[in-house]
Design a protein around this motif. Structure first.
Motif, mmCIF file in Angstrom:
data_model
loop_
_atom_site.group_PDB
_atom_site.id
_atom_site.type_symbol
_atom_site.label_atom_id
_atom_site.label_comp_id
_atom_site.label_asym_id
_atom_site.label_seq_id
_atom_site.Cartn_x
_atom_site.Cartn_y
_atom_site.Cartn_z
ATOM 1 N N ASP A 152 -16.414 25.775 14.804
ATOM 2 C CA ASP A 152 -15.646 25.273 15.944
ATOM 3 C C ASP A 152 -14.197 25.000 15.550
ATOM 4 O O ASP A 152 -13.515 24.175 16.144
ATOM 5 N N TYR A 153 -13.720 25.724 14.514
ATOM 6 C CA TYR A 153 -12.332 25.532 14.069
ATOM 7 C C TYR A 153 -11.369 26.106 15.115
ATOM 8 O O TYR A 153 -11.705 27.044 15.821
ATOM 9 N N ASN A 154 -10.144 25.535 15.136
ATOM 10 C CA ASN A 154 -9.142 26.000 16.109
ATOM 11 C C ASN A 154 -8.438 27.278 15.688
ATOM 12 O O ASN A 154 -7.733 27.893 16.483
ATOM 13 N N GLY A 155 -8.573 27.641 14.437
ATOM 14 C CA GLY A 155 -7.905 28.851 13.968
ATOM 15 C C GLY A 155 -8.365 29.201 12.566
ATOM 16 O O GLY A 155 -9.087 28.422 11.925
ATOM 17 N N PHE A 156 -7.938 30.369 12.099
ATOM 18 C CA PHE A 156 -8.396 30.858 10.784
ATOM 19 C C PHE A 156 -7.224 31.435 9.999
ATOM 20 O O PHE A 156 -6.440 32.218 10.545
ATOM 21 N N PRO A 157 -7.110 31.046 8.701
ATOM 22 C CA PRO A 157 -6.094 31.683 7.857
ATOM 23 C C PRO A 157 -6.474 33.154 7.613
ATOM 24 O O PRO A 157 -7.664 33.491 7.554
ATOM 25 N N VAL A 158 -5.488 34.027 7.479
ATOM 26 C CA VAL A 158 -5.727 35.447 7.170
ATOM 27 C C VAL A 158 -5.205 35.694 5.762
ATOM 28 O O VAL A 158 -4.054 35.369 5.456
ATOM 29 N N VAL A 159 -6.079 36.260 4.889
ATOM 30 C CA VAL A 159 -5.704 36.494 3.484
ATOM 31 C C VAL A 159 -5.800 37.990 3.166
ATOM 32 O O VAL A 159 -6.415 38.762 3.910
ATOM 33 N N VAL A 160 -5.168 38.395 2.047
ATOM 34 C CA VAL A 160 -5.199 39.809 1.635
ATOM 35 C C VAL A 160 -6.637 40.223 1.367
ATOM 36 O O VAL A 160 -7.136 41.209 1.900
ATOM 37 N N SER A 161 -7.333 39.451 0.530
ATOM 38 C CA SER A 161 -8.753 39.705 0.260
ATOM 39 C C SER A 161 -9.379 38.402 -0.209
ATOM 40 O O SER A 161 -8.676 37.472 -0.613
ATOM 41 N N ARG A 162 -10.698 38.339 -0.167
ATOM 42 C CA ARG A 162 -11.389 37.103 -0.558
ATOM 43 C C ARG A 162 -11.216 36.827 -2.055
ATOM 44 O O ARG A 162 -11.307 35.685 -2.492
ATOM 45 N N GLU A 163 -10.984 37.889 -2.849
ATOM 46 C CA GLU A 163 -10.814 37.703 -4.293
ATOM 47 C C GLU A 163 -9.436 37.097 -4.601
ATOM 48 O O GLU A 163 -9.308 36.117 -5.321
ATOM 49 N N SER A 164 -8.382 37.693 -4.017
ATOM 50 C CA SER A 164 -7.022 37.232 -4.356
ATOM 51 C C SER A 164 -6.651 35.954 -3.595
ATOM 52 O O SER A 164 -5.917 35.119 -4.111
ATOM 53 N N GLU A 165 -7.133 35.830 -2.343
ATOM 54 C CA GLU A 165 -6.822 34.687 -1.462
ATOM 55 C C GLU A 165 -5.316 34.460 -1.291
ATOM 56 O O GLU A 165 -4.869 33.337 -1.107
ATOM 57 N N ARG A 166 -4.530 35.557 -1.342
ATOM 58 C CA ARG A 166 -3.092 35.476 -1.044
ATOM 59 C C ARG A 166 -2.921 35.352 0.466
ATOM 60 O O ARG A 166 -3.464 36.151 1.217
ATOM 61 N N LEU A 167 -2.152 34.379 0.887
ATOM 62 C CA LEU A 167 -2.026 34.075 2.317
ATOM 63 C C LEU A 167 -1.110 35.079 3.026
ATOM 64 O O LEU A 167 -0.028 35.390 2.548
#
Length: 771
Positions: free
Chosen positions: A641-656
């Motif tokens: 039920d979050y209001n939004g989601f961060p988008v990252v390059v990949s789950r491994e790098s987690e670069r925003l």
């Protein structure tokens, strides 16, 4: 991404062509409805609203150079703000005038009726009479009390009991109608409205709170509630009514209806217009909006508030509801200056105001909390009926509580002239008094004054107790007038005491220098005015706007210093027991996410202590830039039920990369499924400029770059929370991402900040319910 831009350039790879991505239209080039809007009980993103308005303005400016028609449209857009202000001023002024006239008539209807025209109030009825003498200006044959009309007798025990019974009956009828209309048609029309207006102006969405139904029902029920004789005023609710007018006119212009940030600028100005018509104080209204209710108040809004308040006051003056060519009921003219020694009782009244404010806030919040947590809250109609019944039964025998609170304050503020017929002016006149009418010397109090003092003392206790139970019921109820009444009663009692001391002991050292025998030294009405300001300040914690409202309200310009002394003292005394005023306390009680600009955060915690996910929590829900399918996104939306989601390059790098709002994501996918061929659950969602390289067998991908915020606000994990709180306050953020060296670690929302602050102040963090 600009309109008309394709997904890829002219050099398409064979893979893309086979996927149909080469000529794939990004359906988001055409803005679709509701994108960028917010759900109910959510906070707006001020930065996003500001940048959207800047883009809109840039587009209009560039288009205005293309043709004469576009230039006209740009000028109309620039003027739309002033047009909205004009409309708000006209409508809120008209509604305030109608409410004043209706309240006047219905309050008098409880006691009797005008035979020549039933829609005349007592005063209007006797204006038209030729048989009224100055001494008995309230008695005329055209106006008859109910007992006289029904039985033909105006005196005697039977007539008194019949009038008493009908007074209570009318009061119960009015309050029952008010609570029933609120309950059935507009539940948001109850209360004062100012705590919610403050929360809405800070960026919170409460759908329907400023709607057309709320406006209509609040206007009608406000008349009924005030006429029922309950200990409440119409001033706070008039701010709500004016804001409803503002919201109504915002919907006529897309500049305001489609931008929540711009809409709040209009609502700030509407609040100023509301106070302007409530007190006949246009400048006080602007200052009230700036000091008390507004969160974001640019200079442009200041000018527009001033204009809206001016138009509203002018409209009310044209209607002239009080028939005295004044904007207010309490206009007074005092003829005696005040003296330095009088500052002592003025400051004591300030102390009384601060103590009463503290007592009232604590008792009222305790009662409202009890109402919320026990069975009492399930019977709002019964509660209103019970409180009205008790109020009417206790109010009728005392002439000072029987009349409307506004009339009571008006009488307490009044100076005793030579022809005054009030009981408070029953002084013993010297037989050889031959002075001009305006300068009557201090005189010994007569029996009428002593009777009035007893009745006022009882009225004071009654008002103090009953207001605690009245404010917060399910009917429109303002707090300004009851608070002022408590202060005015206390002030008048002190004023008469000081006056009599000065008369009987003029040789005392404190009176010797400024109060000679036969002089007019002390004005008891001024003490009532100062007491009213002190009590209102103690309850609301207003200072600057309060003093300006008080001298606009009464016309007592030379009494600014006593008013300032009382207002500052009452604020200091009340702040010693607790920083929150009544409105902030109700915001806390309702769990609204309001980040008060005046709160100080001095604890040494870091962003990493507050961010989520915490140590034992599941990992942060994120989207990747080009490897998530439509089904994955829909599952994520369904499961969280979050209001939004961060988008990252990949789950491994987690670069925003950026941040995407839940609502925009839902609407975008829904729209794509309807309008774009080939979008299925296994379609890849990508947020990059170019489509990812996919095998031939894959279905057509879906580009959602347009809904991605590429510049989300970020802080590092070692940022002090003091700075984070300041950022949330000053930029009006909804959420902020926490990173370390570009890697995403967590997220802090406004709710997290408020809960952390509550925890640090040893309060219940779970009381913050909304985000």
């Amino acid at each position: 991404m600009e309109a008309g831009e394709g997904v890829s350039g002219t050099t398409s790879t064979p893979t893309e062509e086979m996927n149909g991505a080469g000529n794939l239209m990004d359906f988001l080039d055409e803005p679709f409805p509701d994108v960028g809007t917010y759900e109910d009980f959510h906070t707006i993103d001020w930065l996003r609203e500001k940048s959207r308005d800047t883009d809109r303005h840039r587009k209009i400016t560039s288009k205005s150079k293309e043709s004469f028609w576009e230039l006209i449209k740009s000028l109309l857009d620039a003027w739309s703000g002033w047009v909205v202000m004009l409309l708000i001023g006209l409508l809120s002024g008209t509604l305030a005038g109608v409410i004043d006239l209706a309240v006047d008539w219905m309050t008098d209807l409880k006691e009797g009726v005008c035979l020549t025209a039933f829609y005349y109030s007592h005063e209007q009825c006797c204006w038209t009479s030729n048989e009224t003498t100055f001494d008995d200006r309230d008695k005329c044959p055209q106006w008859q009390k109910w007992a006289e009309l029904m039985t033909g007798h105006s005196e005697g025990g039977g007539a008194y009991l019949l009038n008493y019974f009908l007074y209570v009956l009318w009061a119960l009828l009015f309050s029952f109608l008010a609570v029933s209309l609120v309950r059935v048609f507009a539940p948001y029309a109850c209360g004062s409205g100012i705590p919610e207006i403050k929360t809405i102006l800070s960026g919170f969405i409460i759908r329907g709170y400023l709607g057309k139904w709320t406006l209509l029902i609040k206007t009608v029920t406000l008349v009924l509630a005030v006429s029922s004789g309950l200990s409440l005023g119409k001033e706070g609710p008039l701010v709500h009514v004016a804001c409803c007018c503002g919201n109504l006119f915002c919907s006529l212009f897309s500049k305001y209806s489609k931008n929540e940030g711009k809409r709040r600028e209009v609502l700030s100005a509407a609040a100023a217009a509301g106070v302007s018509v409530a007190f006949g104080a246009p400048i006080g209204g602007v200052l009230f909006s700036l000091e008390e209710v507004s969160y974001y108040f640019p200079l442009k809004t200041l000018w527009r508030s001033f204009f809206a308040a001016l138009v509203a006051a002018f409209t009310l003056r044209s209607i002239n509801p009080f028939g005295n060519s004044r904007l207010v009921l309490f206009y007074v003219e005092y003829h005696t200056p005040w003296y330095m020694a009088e500052l002592v009782p003025f400051i004591l009244l300030g102390v009384f105001g601060g103590l009463w404010g503290t007592l009232f806030i604590r008792a009222n919040i305790a009662w409202c909390r009890r109402r919320k947590t026990t069975q009492l809250g399930k019977y709002p109609v019964l509660e209103v009926i019970a409180v009205t019944g008790i109020t009417a039964l206790l109010a009728f025998p005392n002439p000072y509580t029987r009349r409307s609170t506004s009339e009571l304050i008006s009488e307490l503020f009044n100076d005793c002239r030579a022809l005054e017929s009030s009981q408070l002016c029953d002084y013993i006149n010297s037989p050889n008094m031959s002075r001009p009418v305006d300068d009557i010397p201090d005189r010994p109090a007569g029996p009428g004054v002593y009777t009035a003092l007893w009745q006022l003392a009882l009225a004071l206790v009654f008002k103090i107790v009953i207001t605690i139970f009245t404010f917060g019921m399910k009917i429109p109820s303002g707090l300004f007038i009851p608070s002022m009444a408590v202060g005015a009663i206390a002030g008048r009692i002190v004023g008469i005491a000081v006056e009599q001391m000065a008369y009987h002991h003029h040789d005392w050292i404190i009176f010797r220098n400024w109060c000679r025998p036969g002089a007019d030294c002390v004005t008891p009405g001024l003490y009532a005015m100062v007491g009213a300001a002190a009590c209102l300040g103690g309850v609301t914690r207003m200072t600057v706007s309060l003093v300006v409202i008080m001298f606009e309200l009464t016309g007592g310009l030379e009494y600014i210093v006593p008013l300032m002394a009382a207002a500052v003292t009452s604020k200091w005394v009340a702040d010693a027991f607790g920083k929150e005023g009544i409105y902030e306390s109700h915001i806390q009680l309702n769990g609204y996410p309001y980040l008060d600009v005046r709160d100080e955060f001095t604890h040494r915690t870091l962003a990493t202590d507050v961010m989520r996910p915490r140590r034992n929590d599941p990992p942060l829900a994120v989207l990747t830039q080009d490897s998530t399918t439509v089904e994955d996104v829909e599952m994520l939306i369904k499961d969280t039920d979050y209001n939004g989601f961060p988008v990252v390059v990949s789950r491994e790098s987690e670069r925003l990369i950026g941040f995407v709002q839940r609502r925009d994501l839902t609407l975008a996918i829904k729209n794509a499924r309807q309008k774009q061929d080939g979008v299925v659950s296994s379609s890849v969602v990508y947020f990059t400029e170019d489509a990812p390289q996919l095998p031939l067998s894959n279905p057509q991908p879906l580009k959602l770059r347009r809904v991605l915020n590429l510049s989300p606000f970020t802080v590092t994990d070692h940022t002090p929370m003091e700075t984070v709180v300041d950022i949330f306050r000053k930029l009006g953020l909804r959420q902020c991402l926490v990173t370390r060296s570009g890697r995403l670690l967590g997220i802090i929302t406004k709710k997290d900040v408020l809960r952390h602050m509550a925890q640090m102040m040893n309060q219940d963090p779970e009381s913050i319910m909304f985000n």
